[in-house]
Design an enzyme around this catalytic site. Structure first.
Site, PDB file in Angstrom:
ATOM      1  N   PRO A 223      -3.972   4.937   9.590  1.00 48.77           N
ATOM      2  CG  PRO A 223      -3.743   6.743   8.509  1.00 48.77           C
ATOM      3  CD  PRO A 223      -3.243   6.199   9.506  1.00 48.77           C
ATOM      4  CD  GLU A 224      -0.761  -0.470   7.200  1.00 46.48           C
ATOM      5  OE1 GLU A 224      -1.429  -1.527   6.742  1.00 46.48           O
ATOM      6  OE2 GLU A 224      -0.040  -0.374   7.893  1.00 46.48           O
TER       7      GLU A 224
ATOM      8  CE  LYS B  82      -2.614   1.841   2.468  1.00 47.37           C
ATOM      9  NZ  LYS B  82      -1.106   2.153   1.980  1.00 47.37           N
TER      10      LYS B  82
ATOM     11  NE  ARG C 125       5.974   4.229   3.920  1.00 50.23           N
ATOM     12  CZ  ARG C 125       4.828   4.064   4.127  1.00 50.23           C
ATOM     13  NH1 ARG C 125       3.989   3.440   3.403  1.00 50.23           N
ATOM     14  NH2 ARG C 125       4.441   4.114   5.501  1.00 50.23           N
TER      15      ARG C 125
END
Length: 267
Positions: A2-3, A51, A257
DNA sequence: GTAGGATGCTAAC
DNA sequence: TTAGCCTCCTACG
């Protein structure tokens, strides 16, 4: 998955069912009350911003969904209703389709004001054709954030995630640690254009991220007839030789990240 | 077959 | 700042 490209694709898939009635339920229970509220209403419209996915049902009610890391839709075509598999937060049964949602970070019903509030806290989206980076340039010009952080900041640019961050910066030969204010306006326009190209390709490729695909822009100085063994240039390729210069791809944390980059091509 | 990390964010502390 | 979501994919054996 899910981007932003995945969410756009989901909106497109739901769009085919606009006008249909859906029976809503929450086999897992966590969306039960709200599902009952909107059950048997018609789907009016769909929307995607970054998103975030919005499904509008009769009565100006919007189901707002954010998949987070694990969230996923499962589509069952046909009239038979399959057994529930796993923790299904929302099951929507239409005439010829059953859609199951599991594991989302957010699944809630909003009114128009609630939806507007979400849009208000999201930045420009490369997949929204009416959006552009021009209005963001003044902010970027004075921002001391590294570009590797800015690209993930949903309140500035919405829809880019960790895979696209790595690939966009590599394709443009940009060092992720350069300050946002250090890039020229034209460089930011290139980042925007590349984001658009890659995210749109992700939608076309059925939600798979495939940045090394033949039709896409190539990094500068790529040796002719290079063979790729994967779907990305640097993402998740720590220690492997860079396809351009053979330097080992580095892995490093940036903005909480894991960032992947080539220290030579992105010096 | 199994273990562990991850394309991301929210809410509780 | 950290736990939680609760699934999918990959690496490993």
């Amino acid at each position: 998955m899910p981007e932003g490209h995945s969410i756009r694709r989901l909106a497109d898939q739901w769009e085919k069912y606009v006008g249909q009635q859906f029976l809503l339920a929450s086999p897992q229970g966590r969306f039960g009350t709200q599902a009952a509220l909107l059950s048997a209403k018609r789907l009016i419209s769909t929307d995607a911003h970054g998103k975030h996915l919005f499904l509008e049902f009769e009565g100006k009610n919007f189901i707002h969904i954010h998949l987070g890391l694990y969230g996923a839709f499962r589509w069952h075509h046909g009239t038979s209703t399959p057994a529930v598999r796993g923790a299904v937060r929302l099951r929507a049964v239409g005439d010829n389709v059953t859609v199951d949602l599991s594991g989302p970070t957010v699944c809630e019903v909003l009114d128009e004001n609630g939806k507007s509030a979400i849009h208000a806290r999201l930045g420009v989206d490369p997949l929204r054709s009416e959006d552009s980076i021009e209005n963001l340039l003044p902010w970027l010009k004075q921002s001391s954030w590294p570009i590797g952080k800015t690209l993930l900041e949903q309140s500035k640019i919405a829809g880019i995630g960790n895979v696209y961050r790595a690939e966009i910066l590599f394709l443009l030969g940009l060092n992720p640690h350069r300050l946002s204010s250090d890039l020229s306006e034209d460089e930011w326009r290139e980042v925007w254009a590349m984001s658009r190209i890659l995210l749109e390709a992700g939608v076309r490729h059925k939600g798979r991220i495939f940045t090394t695909a033949e039709e896409l822009p190539k990094p500068a100085n790529l040796p002719l007839e290079t063979k790729f063994s994967g779907r990305t240039y640097v993402y998740k390729r720590t220690g492997e030789p860079c396809v351009v210069c053979s330097t080992a791809v580095l892995q490093q944390e940036l903005a909480s990240r894991t960032l992947y980059w080539c220290p030579t091509c992105q010096a």
